[in-house]
Design a protein around this motif. Structure first.
Motif, PDB file in Angstrom:
ATOM      1  N   LYS A 256      -9.583  13.365  13.694  1.00 44.65           N
ATOM      2  CA  LYS A 256      -8.735  12.411  12.982  1.00 44.65           C
ATOM      3  C   LYS A 256      -9.429  11.063  12.849  1.00 44.65           C
ATOM      4  O   LYS A 256     -10.181  10.643  13.726  1.00 44.65           O
ATOM      5  N   PRO A 257      -9.161  10.391  11.699  1.00 43.46           N
ATOM      6  CA  PRO A 257      -9.849   9.128  11.398  1.00 43.46           C
ATOM      7  C   PRO A 257      -9.591   8.055  12.462  1.00 43.46           C
ATOM      8  O   PRO A 257      -8.489   7.946  12.991  1.00 43.46           O
ATOM      9  N   LEU A 258     -10.602   7.280  12.760  1.00 45.50           N
ATOM     10  CA  LEU A 258     -10.518   6.183  13.741  1.00 45.50           C
ATOM     11  C   LEU A 258     -10.115   4.896  13.018  1.00 45.50           C
ATOM     12  O   LEU A 258     -10.961   4.169  12.503  1.00 45.50           O
ATOM     13  N   ILE A 259      -8.804   4.642  13.013  1.00 42.10           N
ATOM     14  CA  ILE A 259      -8.270   3.614  12.110  1.00 42.10           C
ATOM     15  C   ILE A 259      -7.784   2.344  12.807  1.00 42.10           C
ATOM     16  O   ILE A 259      -7.165   1.496  12.176  1.00 42.10           O
ATOM     17  N   GLU A 260      -8.064   2.210  14.113  1.00 38.93           N
ATOM     18  CA  GLU A 260      -7.476   1.086  14.866  1.00 38.93           C
ATOM     19  C   GLU A 260      -7.773  -0.274  14.211  1.00 38.93           C
ATOM     20  O   GLU A 260      -6.885  -1.116  14.089  1.00 38.93           O
ATOM     21  N   LEU A 261      -9.032  -0.485  13.812  1.00 36.36           N
ATOM     22  CA  LEU A 261      -9.387  -1.785  13.221  1.00 36.36           C
ATOM     23  C   LEU A 261      -8.614  -2.016  11.924  1.00 36.36           C
ATOM     24  O   LEU A 261      -8.205  -3.138  11.627  1.00 36.36           O
ATOM     25  N   CYS A 262      -8.423  -0.950  11.154  1.00 35.53           N
ATOM     26  CA  CYS A 262      -7.697  -1.074   9.883  1.00 35.53           C
ATOM     27  C   CYS A 262      -6.228  -1.411  10.132  1.00 35.53           C
ATOM     28  O   CYS A 262      -5.621  -2.185   9.401  1.00 35.53           O
ATOM     29  N   ARG A 263      -5.652  -0.821  11.192  1.00 36.06           N
ATOM     30  CA  ARG A 263      -4.277  -1.140  11.592  1.00 36.06           C
ATOM     31  C   ARG A 263      -4.171  -2.622  11.933  1.00 36.06           C
ATOM     32  O   ARG A 263      -3.252  -3.312  11.528  1.00 36.06           O
ATOM     33  N   MET A 264      -5.152  -3.069  12.713  1.00 36.76           N
ATOM     34  CA  MET A 264      -5.152  -4.448  13.186  1.00 36.76           C
ATOM     35  C   MET A 264      -5.235  -5.415  12.004  1.00 36.76           C
ATOM     36  O   MET A 264      -4.595  -6.467  11.996  1.00 36.76           O
ATOM     37  N   ALA A 265      -6.004  -5.016  11.003  1.00 36.65           N
ATOM     38  CA  ALA A 265      -6.191  -5.880   9.840  1.00 36.65           C
ATOM     39  C   ALA A 265      -4.968  -5.857   8.925  1.00 36.65           C
ATOM     40  O   ALA A 265      -4.859  -6.679   8.025  1.00 36.65           O
ATOM     41  N   GLY A 266      -4.052  -4.908   9.146  1.00 35.50           N
ATOM     42  CA  GLY A 266      -2.835  -4.842   8.343  1.00 35.50           C
ATOM     43  C   GLY A 266      -2.983  -4.094   7.031  1.00 35.50           C
ATOM     44  O   GLY A 266      -2.268  -4.347   6.071  1.00 35.50           O
ATOM     45  N   MET A 267      -3.920  -3.160   6.990  1.00 33.73           N
ATOM     46  CA  MET A 267      -4.080  -2.368   5.757  1.00 33.73           C
ATOM     47  C   MET A 267      -2.879  -1.459   5.557  1.00 33.73           C
ATOM     48  O   MET A 267      -2.194  -1.090   6.501  1.00 33.73           O
ATOM     49  N   LYS A 268      -2.693  -1.047   4.318  1.00 33.60           N
ATOM     50  CA  LYS A 268      -1.618  -0.117   3.966  1.00 33.60           C
ATOM     51  C   LYS A 268      -2.140   1.314   4.158  1.00 33.60           C
ATOM     52  O   LYS A 268      -3.277   1.608   3.802  1.00 33.60           O
ATOM     53  N   PHE A 269      -1.303   2.189   4.727  1.00 31.22           N
ATOM     54  CA  PHE A 269      -1.723   3.551   5.052  1.00 31.22           C
ATOM     55  C   PHE A 269      -0.909   4.616   4.328  1.00 31.22           C
ATOM     56  O   PHE A 269       0.208   4.353   3.884  1.00 31.22           O
ATOM     57  N   GLU A 270      -1.462   5.807   4.266  1.00 35.85           N
ATOM     58  CA  GLU A 270      -0.708   7.005   3.881  1.00 35.85           C
ATOM     59  C   GLU A 270      -0.989   8.063   4.934  1.00 35.85           C
ATOM     60  O   GLU A 270      -2.084   8.085   5.504  1.00 35.85           O
ATOM     61  N   TYR A 271      -0.021   8.969   5.161  1.00 35.77           N
ATOM     62  CA  TYR A 271      -0.278  10.084   6.058  1.00 35.77           C
ATOM     63  C   TYR A 271      -0.634  11.307   5.217  1.00 35.77           C
ATOM     64  O   TYR A 271       0.175  11.773   4.404  1.00 35.77           O
ATOM     65  N   LEU A 272      -1.837  11.823   5.383  1.00 37.76           N
ATOM     66  CA  LEU A 272      -2.267  13.004   4.637  1.00 37.76           C
ATOM     67  C   LEU A 272      -2.839  14.019   5.629  1.00 37.76           C
ATOM     68  O   LEU A 272      -3.982  13.893   6.079  1.00 37.76           O
ATOM     69  N   ALA A 273      -2.005  15.016   5.964  1.00 38.48           N
ATOM     70  CA  ALA A 273      -2.405  15.998   6.983  1.00 38.48           C
ATOM     71  C   ALA A 273      -3.721  16.668   6.598  1.00 38.48           C
ATOM     72  O   ALA A 273      -4.580  16.916   7.449  1.00 38.48           O
ATOM     73  N   GLU A 274      -3.901  16.960   5.286  1.00 40.32           N
ATOM     74  CA  GLU A 274      -5.108  17.683   4.862  1.00 40.32           C
ATOM     75  C   GLU A 274      -6.379  16.856   5.032  1.00 40.32           C
ATOM     76  O   GLU A 274      -7.470  17.386   4.988  1.00 40.32           O
TER      77      GLU A 274
END
Lengths: 374, 175
Positions: A256-274
Motif C-alpha cells: 500500500k502507498p506510503l502517503i503520510e507526508l501527503c496526509r500531513m500536507a493536506g492533499m485530497k485523497f481517493e480510496y482505490l482498492a485496485e
C-alpha cells in the motif's frame, strides 16, 4: 540535536527510487536545481534488489535487469548534477512545501519551489497465530536480504501470495539456494503473470490455489506452518489441514502507498482498492491538490518500476515547464511521448483496469479543483 | 484472442499444458519442426512486453502495437533457432526445440539462471512443465558469458518423444 538554518533547493524530490530518480534527472536535464532526499545509504529504492530482467519495450529498458537500471539512473543523476541527501528522513511536509528533515545528528528544514513525493509503498501483512515468530517476513524483506545483503534467511520456504512479487521472490530464493516448498494463494487462480508462474512451476514448486495459512509454530523461529484449503468464501475446509516444515515464511500479499507526508500536507485523497488503498488525487502531469506538490511512482497506485519511471519523467518535465526552464512546445512534445509510453504499459488484462483507475484519480482532481474554484 | 480465452489461459494449477499452447497461434507446425531448430514461445498472456520481437533480426517474431499483444512466431520459415530471443525474454518463456537432431533424439535449448552451471556431457534429470521428472538427458552445450548477462543457454539432448514435454532439468547431484 542540532538545528540547521533553512536549506534551499529549487526542486526537492522525496525518495530516490525509480520515480524520484527519473523525475530528478528529467528536471535537471533542463537546468532545474534538484535535491533528492533519501533515508537509505544509497539511492535506487527497490531497484537494487531486482535482479530480474524488466518487462516492457526497448524504450522502457525492457530486458535490462533492475539493479542495472539503478546504476544507469544514478550515473545519469550525477551527470546532470542532481544533489543527493542520503541518510535523511523526510518527517514533515508543511505549508509552502517546507520539508522537515533529520539525519543522525541534526534536524533541518528544506524549502523549495516544487516538491515531488515519491515515497513508494509498504508491504501488507496478514495476521495468524504465530505470525510474530522470527523468519516470518515480507517477501520484499527476504528479497533485500538475498539480493542486497547476500544473506539467505532460510532454506525451506513457504510463500504466501502468488502475485508477481510472490512468484519472483520465490524464484530468486531458489536462485539463492533455498528450496521453496510451496506458494499458497487464497484465490482460485494465480495472481501474477503466467510466465513467472511457469518458470517456478517447472522447477517443481507447487502453487496451491484456494489455500490459506492457519498458523505457524516454532520454538525460537518458525519451524512449520499449518495450511488448509478454503472454499469460495475463504472459509477453511475442515479436514484439509496439513503441516509443512519450513524455516522461512514470505508474505507477499500486496503493498500500500506510503502517503503520510501527503496526509500531513493536506492533499485530497481517493480510496482505490485496485491501486492499493488511499491515493492522493492528481492531474495527468502528476500535480496534486497542493500547489507545487507532485507525486509519482507507487504512491500514486501500486504498479511496477517501469510505470514509476515514466510517471517520474512526467513530473520532472512538468516541473521544468512550470519553472520556465523548458520551451513549452518542446515540453509538451516530451510529455506526450512519456504519456504514450506509460499508456503502453497499462494495456491488456493486467493493465487496462489500472489505466481506468488512474483516469478516475485525474477526474477527481478536476472535480475538486472546480469545486474550489466555484 | 478474446477475453474468455484469456481467462481460460489464466492458470489455476500453475502450469500450462501443450493443449493450451497449441490453442494459440504460435506453436510451430510439425512440418517446421522437421526442418530443424525453431523457437517455441510459451507466453500466453497479454502483458506489456516485446524484447523477443526486437531481438529477432530475421523478423520471425511479431508483437506489434500495442506491446500487450501476445508474441507470435509469424514467420516460422524465417526462424533459424539462433536463440537470441531466449536471452532477451524477461519471462524465460522461450525455448529452441530441434526435433530433427537425429532419428531418436531431439535437443532443447533452455534459459538457465541457476548456479552451478551443468557440465558439458553430464547426465541430467529432465523435468516437464510441472517439474515432474520425465527422462534422462545429456548436456550438449553450455553458453554463458557477458553477452548473455546471466541468462545462460543450455542445450539438452533428450529422447524425441519428450520434445514437447521437457522444459527444465536438474543437475543429478541435487536430486
Amino acid at each position: 540535536m542540532e538545528r540547521e538554518n533553512k536549506l534551499k533547493t529549487e526542486f526537492a524530490v522525496i525518495g530516490g527510487g525509480p520515480a524520484g530518480l527519473c523525475a530528478a534527472i528529467e528536471a535537471a536535464k533542463y537546468g532545474v536545481e534538484v535535491t533528492i532526499i533519501d533515508e537509505n545509504l544509497k539511492p535506487g529504492g527497490q531497484l537494487f534488489k531486482q535482479i530480474h530482467r524488466f518487462f516492457g519495450s526497448e524504450e522502457h529498458l525492457a530486458g535490462v535487469r533492475g539493479f542495472e537500471i539503478g546504476n544507469i539512473l544514478i550515473s545519469d543523476a550525477q551527470k546532470y548534477g542532481v544533489k543527493v541527501l542520503l541518510n535523511n528522513i523526510a518527517w514533515g511536509l508543511f505549508e509552502d512545501n517546507n520539508i522537515g528533515l533529520c539525519d543522525t545528528n541534526k534536524v533541518s528544514i528544506l524549502s523549495c519551489k516544487k516538491v515531488l513525493v515519491a515515497t513508494g509503498a509498504i508491504e501488507n501483512s496478514i495476521a495468524f497465530p504465530g505470525w510474530t515468530l522470527p523468519n516470518i517476513m515480507g517477501a520484499g524483506a527476504a528479497q533485500t536480504m538475498i539480493n542486497v545483503n547476500r544473506v539467505l534467511p532460510g532454506r525451506k520456504v513457504v510463500t504466501v501470495g502468488s502475485g508477481n512479487v510472490g512468484l519472483i521472490v520465490s524464484y530468486q530464493l531458489m536462485q539463492a539456494g533455498a528450496q521453496v516448498e510451496c506458494i499458497i494463494e487464497g484465490l482460485p487462480e494465480i495472481g501474477g503473470y503466467q510466465v513467472h508462474a511457469s518458470k517456478i512451476t517447472r522447477m517443481g514448486v507447487p502453487i496451491l490455489t484456494r489455500h490459506t495459512i492457519i498458523k505457524a509454530e516454532g520454538e525460537k523461529f518458525v519451524q512449520k506452518v499449518i495450511i488448509s484449503q478454503v472454499d469460495d468464501n475463504w472459509k477453511i475446509i475442515a479436514g484439509t489441514e496439513r503441516e509443512i516444515n519450513c524455516d522461512l515464511v514470505c508474505i507477499a500479499v500486496g503493498l500500500k502507498p506510503l502517503i503520510e507526508l501527503c496526509r500531513m500536507a493536506g492533499m485530497k485523497f481517493e480510496y482505490l482498492a485496485e491501486l492499493g488503498g488511499f491515493i492522493p488525487v492528481h492531474n495527468e502531469n502528476m500535480q496534486t491538490t497542493i500547489d507545487g506538490a507532485y507525486i509519482a511512482g507507487d504512491i500514486t497506485g501500486v504498479e511496477e518500476a517501469s510505470t514509476a519511471m515514466e510517471e517520474g519523467k512526467i513530473a520532472g518535465l512538468a516541473v521544468a515547464m512550470e519553472l520556465g526552464k523548458i520551451d513549452e512546445k518542446k515540453g509538451e512534445s516530451e510529455l506526450a511521448s512519456a504519456k504514450n509510453r506509460l499508456r503502453a504499459l497499462r494495456m491488456g488484462p493486467y493493465g487496462e483496469f489500472r489505466h481506468q483507475a488512474k483516469q478516475n484519480l485525474i477526474n477527481s482532481y478536476y472535480k475538486y479543483k472546480n469545486q474550489m474554484g466555484a | 484472442m478474446t477475453k474468455n480465452d484469456l481467462k481460460e489461459n489464466k492458470m489455476a494449477k500453475g502450469f500450462i499444458s501443450i493443449e493450451d499452447l497449441k490453442k494459440v497461434p504460435s506453436y510451430p507446425s510439425e512440418e517446421r519442426f522437421k526442418r530443424g531448430p525453431v523457437a517455441v514461445i510459451e507466453c500466453l498472456e497479454e502483458i506489456p512486453c516485446n524484447p523477443c520481437e526486437t531481438a529477432c533480426s530475421r523478423n520471425a517474431i511479431k508483437v506489434g502495437y500495442p506491446i500487450t499483444n501476445r508474441p507470435v512466431l509469424v514467420d516460422e520459415a524465417a526462424c533459424n533457432g539462433c536463440g537470441n530471443c531466449i536471452i532477451k525474454c524477461p519471462g524465460l518463456a522461450i525455448f529452441v526445440v530441434n526435433k530433427a537432431y537425429s532419428e531418436e533424439k531431439a535437443t532443447i535449448v533452455m534459459p538457465y539462471e541457476l548456479l552451478p552451471l551443468p557440465e558439458k556431457g553430464s547426465n541430467v534429470v529432465c523435468l516437464d512443465r510441472k517439474g515432474n521428472a520425465i527422462c534422462e538427458g545429456i548436456i550438449l552445450k553450455v553458453l554463458s558469458g557477458k553477452a548473455l548477462n546471466k541468462t545462460n543457454l543450455i542445450t539438452v539432448l533428450i529422447p524425441k518423444e519428450y520434445a514437447d514435454v521437457v522444459r527444465f532439468f536438474k543437475i543429478k547431484d541435487n536430486v
